[in-house]
Design a protein around this motif. Structure first.
Motif, PDB file in Angstrom:
ATOM      1  N   CYS A  59      29.036 -23.233 -10.416  1.00  0.00           N
ATOM      2  CA  CYS A  59      28.428 -24.517 -10.761  1.00  0.00           C
ATOM      3  C   CYS A  59      28.274 -25.404  -9.508  1.00  0.00           C
ATOM      4  O   CYS A  59      27.429 -25.126  -8.670  1.00  0.00           O
ATOM      5  N   ASN A  60      29.086 -26.439  -9.366  1.00  0.00           N
ATOM      6  CA  ASN A  60      29.016 -27.269  -8.166  1.00  0.00           C
ATOM      7  C   ASN A  60      29.245 -26.429  -6.911  1.00  0.00           C
ATOM      8  O   ASN A  60      28.687 -26.703  -5.843  1.00  0.00           O
ATOM      9  N   GLY A  61      30.044 -25.368  -7.050  1.00  0.00           N
ATOM     10  CA  GLY A  61      30.265 -24.455  -5.929  1.00  0.00           C
ATOM     11  C   GLY A  61      28.988 -23.750  -5.518  1.00  0.00           C
ATOM     12  O   GLY A  61      28.748 -23.513  -4.324  1.00  0.00           O
ATOM     13  N   PHE A  62      28.147 -23.394  -6.482  1.00  0.00           N
ATOM     14  CA  PHE A  62      26.843 -22.792  -6.207  1.00  0.00           C
ATOM     15  C   PHE A  62      25.977 -23.792  -5.449  1.00  0.00           C
ATOM     16  O   PHE A  62      25.315 -23.461  -4.452  1.00  0.00           O
ATOM     17  N   GLN A  63      25.985 -25.026  -5.900  1.00  0.00           N
ATOM     18  CA  GLN A  63      25.200 -26.070  -5.237  1.00  0.00           C
ATOM     19  C   GLN A  63      25.652 -26.258  -3.789  1.00  0.00           C
ATOM     20  O   GLN A  63      24.827 -26.406  -2.872  1.00  0.00           O
ATOM     21  N   CYS A  98      24.429 -23.426  -1.547  1.00  0.00           N
ATOM     22  CA  CYS A  98      23.014 -23.576  -1.175  1.00  0.00           C
ATOM     23  C   CYS A  98      22.848 -24.645  -0.107  1.00  0.00           C
ATOM     24  O   CYS A  98      22.092 -24.463   0.862  1.00  0.00           O
ATOM     25  N   GLU A  99      23.549 -25.766  -0.246  1.00  0.00           N
ATOM     26  CA  GLU A  99      23.470 -26.834   0.755  1.00  0.00           C
ATOM     27  C   GLU A  99      23.989 -26.360   2.107  1.00  0.00           C
ATOM     28  O   GLU A  99      23.485 -26.762   3.157  1.00  0.00           O
ATOM     29  N   ALA A 100      25.003 -25.493   2.090  1.00  0.00           N
ATOM     30  CA  ALA A 100      25.608 -25.000   3.330  1.00  0.00           C
ATOM     31  C   ALA A 100      24.793 -23.870   3.964  1.00  0.00           C
ATOM     32  O   ALA A 100      25.136 -23.399   5.050  1.00  0.00           O
ATOM     33  N   ALA A 104      25.735 -32.064  -1.019  1.00  0.00           N
ATOM     34  CA  ALA A 104      25.201 -32.481   0.282  1.00  0.00           C
ATOM     35  C   ALA A 104      26.282 -32.956   1.245  1.00  0.00           C
ATOM     36  O   ALA A 104      26.190 -32.737   2.457  1.00  0.00           O
ATOM     37  N   ILE A 105      27.325 -33.616   0.741  1.00  0.00           N
ATOM     38  CA  ILE A 105      28.407 -34.090   1.603  1.00  0.00           C
ATOM     39  C   ILE A 105      29.452 -33.002   1.775  1.00  0.00           C
ATOM     40  O   ILE A 105      29.970 -32.791   2.877  1.00  0.00           O
TER      41      ILE A 105
END
Length: 232
Positions: free
Chosen positions: A86-90, A93-95, A61-62
């Motif tokens: 992983c966190n890059g996928f998240q 999606c947030e972006a 989110a940040i």
């Protein structure tokens, strides 16, 4: 060709990803700091796993507001190749670069183990060297890998052949038992509409050398290198 690996406060797979490109694929690669808008003329952007900004608020989110991600959004819109792991996928999606969201695992526990993935499409720069239905073995390590989206988005992903990978058994059967996190229809990775952005929860960076237990993950990087060579 030149690869760029993003680095956020809390990234912990940046060096794993860098190592695959530099030492195994033998391609030029550089780290890209989150606070700089410059992509340093990179031809492909890799967003590694970890806990960007400590996963405060929610995962990714940040990070999506960082200067480097503003540049990545334009890069992707112009057709640049972007892989989020992983966190890059998240973060993707947030972006808004990929649809849907990654929620808490169905069991509400962090999961770190080997899983199997069935290749659902070979029509992308990331899966071009794979066979449809080919099963890959890779590790996962996440607490929020439960992919969700609404019915319209799911229908669009299916219609556009944009589901890249599904969790499966070693034999390639997509079953509830093979789903480690409750992800919708066992989805483990998806593509954007332009097919130049891939987000996936399993770690190809941690499975690109036989020494690590599996070298299947290198097929993703191998495909990327081939796609870039073809563009040159």
């Amino acid at each position: 060709m030149k690869f760029g690996v993003l680095v956020f406060p809390g990234s912990n797979c940046d060096h794993d990803t860098y190592n695959v490109v530099a030492e195994i694929a033998r391609q030029p690669v550089t780290f890209l700091w989150h606070d700089s808008p410059s992509l340093e003329d990179c031809d492909a952007i890799l967003i590694p796993g970890g806990f960007a900004y400590g996963d405060y608020l929610r995962t990714g989110a940040i990070a999506r507001f960082s200067p480097v991600m503003q540049s990545v959004q334009k890069f992707a819109a112009d057709g640049g190749l972007v892989l989020g792991i992983c966190n890059g996928f998240q973060i993707l999606c947030e972006a808004g670069l990929l649809p849907g969201a990654l929620m808490r695992n169905a069991g509400l526990k962090y999961i770190c183990r080997e899983v199997y993935l069935r290749t659902e499409t070979t029509d992308s720069p990331f899966t071009r060297t794979l066979r449809h239905g080919q099963v890959l073995e890779m590790p996962i390590g996440h607490g929020e890998g439960n992919y969700v989206c609404d019915a319209a988005t799911l229908a669009e992903l299916k219609r556009g052949d944009r589901i890249a990978f599904r969790y499966s058994t070693a034999e390639g059967a997509v079953t509830a038992e093979a789903n480690p996190n409750g992800s919708l229809e066992n989805i483990a990775g998806i593509l954007n509409e332009g097919r130049n952005v891939l987000g996936m929860m399993p770690h190809p960076d941690r499975s690109s050398e036989r020494l690590l237990g599996s070298a299947d993950g290198f097929r993703i990087f191998e495909s990327l290198v081939g796609a870039l060579a073809q563009q040159a």
